[in-house]
Enzyme design. Structure first.
Site, mmCIF file in Angstrom:
data_model
loop_
_atom_site.group_PDB
_atom_site.id
_atom_site.type_symbol
_atom_site.label_atom_id
_atom_site.label_comp_id
_atom_site.label_asym_id
_atom_site.label_seq_id
_atom_site.Cartn_x
_atom_site.Cartn_y
_atom_site.Cartn_z
ATOM 1 N N ASN A 43 0.841 -1.202 0.000
ATOM 2 C CA ASN A 43 0.000 0.000 0.000
ATOM 3 C C ASN A 43 0.875 1.249 0.000
ATOM 4 O OD1 ASN A 43 0.588 -0.834 2.686
ATOM 5 N ND2 ASN A 43 -1.107 0.322 3.523
ATOM 6 N N GLU A 45 0.339 5.154 0.728
ATOM 7 C CA GLU A 45 -0.589 6.174 1.222
ATOM 8 C C GLU A 45 -0.187 7.564 0.736
ATOM 9 O OE1 GLU A 45 -1.054 5.567 5.480
ATOM 10 O OE2 GLU A 45 -2.261 3.764 5.087
ATOM 11 N N CYS A 54 -4.085 0.659 -2.519
ATOM 12 C CA CYS A 54 -3.947 -0.579 -1.748
ATOM 13 C C CYS A 54 -2.859 -1.478 -2.345
ATOM 14 C CB CYS A 54 -5.255 -1.360 -1.751
ATOM 15 S SG CYS A 54 -6.572 -0.632 -0.786
ATOM 16 N N GLU A 56 -3.006 -4.629 -3.059
ATOM 17 C CA GLU A 56 -3.496 -5.528 -4.109
ATOM 18 C C GLU A 56 -3.529 -4.812 -5.451
ATOM 19 O OE1 GLU A 56 -4.738 -4.826 -1.182
ATOM 20 O OE2 GLU A 56 -5.890 -6.455 -0.318
ATOM 21 N N CYS A 92 -10.249 -4.924 0.135
ATOM 22 C CA CYS A 92 -11.372 -3.981 0.134
ATOM 23 C C CYS A 92 -12.219 -4.184 -1.134
ATOM 24 C CB CYS A 92 -10.869 -2.537 0.220
ATOM 25 S SG CYS A 92 -10.280 -1.869 -1.352
ATOM 26 N N CYS A 95 -10.580 -3.227 -4.511
ATOM 27 C CA CYS A 95 -9.594 -4.216 -4.989
ATOM 28 C C CYS A 95 -10.278 -5.468 -5.518
ATOM 29 C CB CYS A 95 -8.617 -4.566 -3.872
ATOM 30 S SG CYS A 95 -7.480 -3.217 -3.499
HETATM 31 N N1 THU Z 1 -5.224 -1.545 2.584
HETATM 32 C C1 THU Z 1 -4.649 -2.344 1.627
HETATM 33 O O1 THU Z 1 -3.595 -2.014 1.086
HETATM 34 N N2 THU Z 1 -5.263 -3.493 1.307
HETATM 35 C C2 THU Z 1 -6.350 -4.016 1.951
HETATM 36 O O2 THU Z 1 -6.773 -5.104 1.638
HETATM 37 C C3 THU Z 1 -7.003 -3.238 3.011
HETATM 38 C C4 THU Z 1 -6.488 -1.856 3.203
HETATM 39 C C5 THU Z 1 -4.508 -0.336 2.999
HETATM 40 C C6 THU Z 1 -5.072 0.968 2.527
HETATM 41 C C7 THU Z 1 -4.549 1.925 3.594
HETATM 42 O O3 THU Z 1 -3.225 2.311 3.248
HETATM 43 C C8 THU Z 1 -4.467 1.070 4.848
HETATM 44 O O4 THU Z 1 -4.487 -0.273 4.390
HETATM 45 C C9 THU Z 1 -5.596 1.315 5.814
HETATM 46 O O5 THU Z 1 -6.819 1.242 5.197
#
Ligand code: THU
Length: 138
Positions: A43, A45, A54, A56, A92, A95
């Site tokens: 991920n 941010e 994310c 994925e 999520c 994704c």
């Molecule tokens: N996140 C992911 O990268 N993948 C997931 O399956 C769930 C959430 C990340 C997005 C964000 O950077 C952090 O987790 C919190 O939501």
């Protein structure tokens, strides 16, 4: 070596590169292409929160941008960077929809792992029933 364990190890490695200064929730993904290549993602941010990507989707977009569009499985690991033992981290909705674009709902495997020996395997159809996909646009 078990193919799931190998993918999980790669997802754990990808998680080390997560850029998550805001949530501190670090996620790693390892996406196995039908060409046998594994595409990694973490991920990423952003100070403008909705611009976050994310793990994925990072893996999928990396693969597609390198010319691979067919996939067999993805391993996902995630959790706060402060905890020592990970819980299962499910993808999520956004994704899941990206997976639906490129993967067969009945055979694409989504491996949610706490570690290399504790994991659960789902098909995309189980995590995204009655999804909307490319074939709906005929
Ligand atoms: N996140 C992911 O990268 N993948 C997931 O399956 C769930 C959430 C990340 C997005 C964000 O950077 C952090 O987790 C919190 O939501």
């Amino acid at each position: 070596m078990d193919r799931y364990e190998e993918l999980i190890d790669m997802a754990l490695d990808a998680r080390k590169l997560a850029y998550a200064p805001y949530s501190k929730f670090k996620v790693g993904a390892a996406l196995l292409g039908k060409n046998g290549v594994v595409y990694m993602g973490c991920n990423v941010e952003n100070a403008s929160y909705p611009a976050t990507n994310c793990a994925e989707r990072t893996a999928f977009f990396s693969a597609v941008s390198e010319g691979q569009r067919e996939f067999e499985a993805i391993a996902i690991v995630g959790g706060k960077d402060t905890i020592s033992e990970l819980e299962y981290c499910a993808p999520c909705g956004v994704c899941r929809q990206v997976m639906r674009e490129f993967c067969d709902p009945k055979s694409f495997e989504i491996i949610l792992a706490k570690n290399r020996t504790e994991y659960k395997v789902y098909t995309l159809e189980e995590l995204l029933p009655m999804g909307f996909g490319p074939e709906n646009l005929g």
